[in-house]
Design a protein around this motif. Structure first.
Motif: not given
Length: 535
Positions: A69-73
């Protein structure tokens, strides 16, 4: 109560749910009060695990469900499954026929939640950090095939791989490859505690009591730029000690959605006795459960002992007695819904046969009863786990060939002891990192596997796994995966037990539930909203 069922399309690499029995296409509002989601997952900081939410350390479904939910890939698996598509990237592709060089260009204007720019150097830092820390609890094995990384300006990064790997785009879609800022993450050590800073769809704040998260608050990130369509402004994730407490919270409208791990009894009750205002949604699942043997430790060091156990275990009884409609027997590391699946264990051992098990032990000169302890975690996979292991113990001991005791431990104790190799035999579960047969093989049998198992099969590790990764058309690797499954059935370093289905219970004013859990059991809270219909 409304009941929704999603049907899994069993096409390799394509897990496309098809919704049946949904409402109209008019969506509800994404704003309003927070949507509250319940879980029995526990987020605890301990001496052995001080950084449960650091992407370089976290490698369990609960922690990854927070990180997503918080880190983008760079990439993500789209709604409905299929091949990964760009997320933080605007485009990514292999630049050679051998699948050894992979180039990504970042989206324009990409920012961390604090407003600072996300650059290609930040992506390189994030992945190099995981490789440098190389925590034994983490999922570093997903990234060890990276040889070098080079950046071109602020927006382009090129990954040069050691060997061909057609699954690399999937690996870049997992939280281990999440983009973090060098301003707040040290490149050489874990970030202790419960803080997360990234560029994903939400910011994160944890309410902590006694070194454990009791509530996680996800607030829509105004600086987010990516491929995801966020349907709400805030979601709260509340942790409960058990399924009964979580169920009571749903009944009392304290929470809006109940996710893992619901008990078999709760699911059966909701099916047979619908409750006013609550809907049950069944979704495709790729979870598996299995036993692991420490193959350098007596008495399971002898292959005949492991094969005898495989001859005795009655998967049908485990499913019927413990899990009911939630599970079905599994005779391979790969679920039957993945097209490369073969029933290798059934083909070799057939139906439970204690007489054949006795012959195996006698032929190997092994004195009976064979005595050992079987370990399991008491709180990570749900309350039914204890009953499952009681059933396995009773099946083995009823033959008089084994004298098995069972011992449970909480997850915070179980994981470090498992990792250190302190258990002769134990039970575990697997939620795939991505929907490809490679992810049911490599994490257990490749170099730096996350189980730290002493079992090594050089044919699998050095020949078959690399061979399977060369195939961009994953169905072309079917024969290779069949060979791997047959070798595992012969050597029995692991013993597959069952594969699971997924259920979510929710208040009937919550929409998007059918998309909020994908087949890999990933929680996608951005799909949830208040209102009716589909989006």
């Amino acid at each position: 109560m409304n009941r929704k069922t999603l049907v899994l399309s069993a096409v390799i690499g394509l897990l496309a749910p098809v919704l049946a029995g949904c409402g109209d296409s008019e969506g509800g509002s994404g704003g309003g009060e927070a949507i509250v989601v319940g879980t029995t997952d526990q987020y605890i900081a301990t001496k052995d695990g001080p950084a449960p939410l650091d992407p370089a350390f976290a490698y369990d479904i609960g922690s990854w469900n927070v990180l997503r939910q918080t880190l983008q890939t760079l990439m993500h698996v789209p709604r409905g499954g299929g091949e990964p598509v760009p997320e933080a990237a605007s485009k990514c592709s292999f630049t050679d026929r051998e699948n050894e060089s992979y180039r990504c260009t970042l989206r324009e204007g990409l920012k961390f939640a604090d407003g600072s720019a996300v650059t290609a150097d930040d992506v390189k830092f994030s992945i190099q950090r995981v490789l440098d820390i190389d925590d034994p609890n983490g999922a570093t094995g997903l990234l060890i095939n990276i040889d070098t990384m080079e950046t071109n300006g602020d927006s382009e990064i090129v990954f040069h791989l050691k060997t061909p790997d057609a699954t690399f785009p999937y690996k870049l879609s997992t939280p281990i490859a999440g983009i973090v800022s060098p301003k707040v993450y040290d490149g050489k050590k874990l970030r202790a505690g419960f803080e997360i800073d990234g560029s994903g769809p939400y910011t994160f704040k944890a309410e902590v009591k006694d070194d454990a998260v009791v509530k996680a608050v996800f607030t829509k990130n105004p600086n987010y730029k990516g491929d995801l369509k966020v349907q709400n402004s805030k979601v709260e994730l509340k942790s409960f000690p058990d399924a009964n407490a979580m169920g009571a919270a749903l009944d009392g409208s304290e929470i809006d959605v109940m996710t893992r791990a619901m008990s078999p009894e709760q699911i059966q009750d909701l099916v047979e006795k619908p409750k006013e205002g609550i809907q049950l949604t069944e979704t495709p699942g790729l979870e598996i459960r299995y036993l692991v043997f420490q193959t350098d430790t007596e008495p399971v060091k002898d292959k005949a002992v492991r094969q005898a156990i495989a001859r005795i275990i009655d998967r049908g009884q485990i499913v019927t007695k413990v899990y009911g409609a939630m599970a079905e027997p599994l005779y391979s590391l790969t679920p039957s819904s993945i097209a490369t699946h073969t029933n290798s264990f059934f083909n070799k051992y057939g139906d439970p046969n204690p007489a054949e098990a006795a012959k195996l032990l006698e032929g190997a000169g092994i004195e009976t009863p064979v005595k050992f302890t079987l370990h399991y975690t008491t709180d990570h996979y749900g309350e039914a786990t204890a009953k499952e292991f009681e059933t396995i113990r009773d099946q083995l001991n009823a033959t008089k060939l084994f004298d098995v005791s069972i011992e449970g431990a909480p997850w915070k104790t179980f994981v470090p002891e498992r990792t250190k190799g302190e258990y002769t035999a134990y039970g575990s579960g697997w939620f795939p990192d991505f929907p490809d047969p490679d992810n049911y093989v490599a994490p257990f049998l490749d170099k730096d596997n996350f189980l730290n198992t002493p079992y090594v099969n050089k044919t699998v590790r050095d020949k078959l796994i690399p061979e399977s990764r060369r195939e961009a058309d994953r169905s072309a690797a079917t024969d290779t995966f069949a060979k791997i499954q047959d070798i595992v059935a012969e050597d029995v370093p692991m013993l597959p037990l069952w594969q699971g289905k997924q259920y979510i219970a929710s208040r009937d004013d919550i929409a998007g539930v059918e998309w909020a859990i994908n087949p890999s059991a990933e929680l996608l809270v951005w799909e949830l909203r208040r209102g009716s219909g589909t989006s």
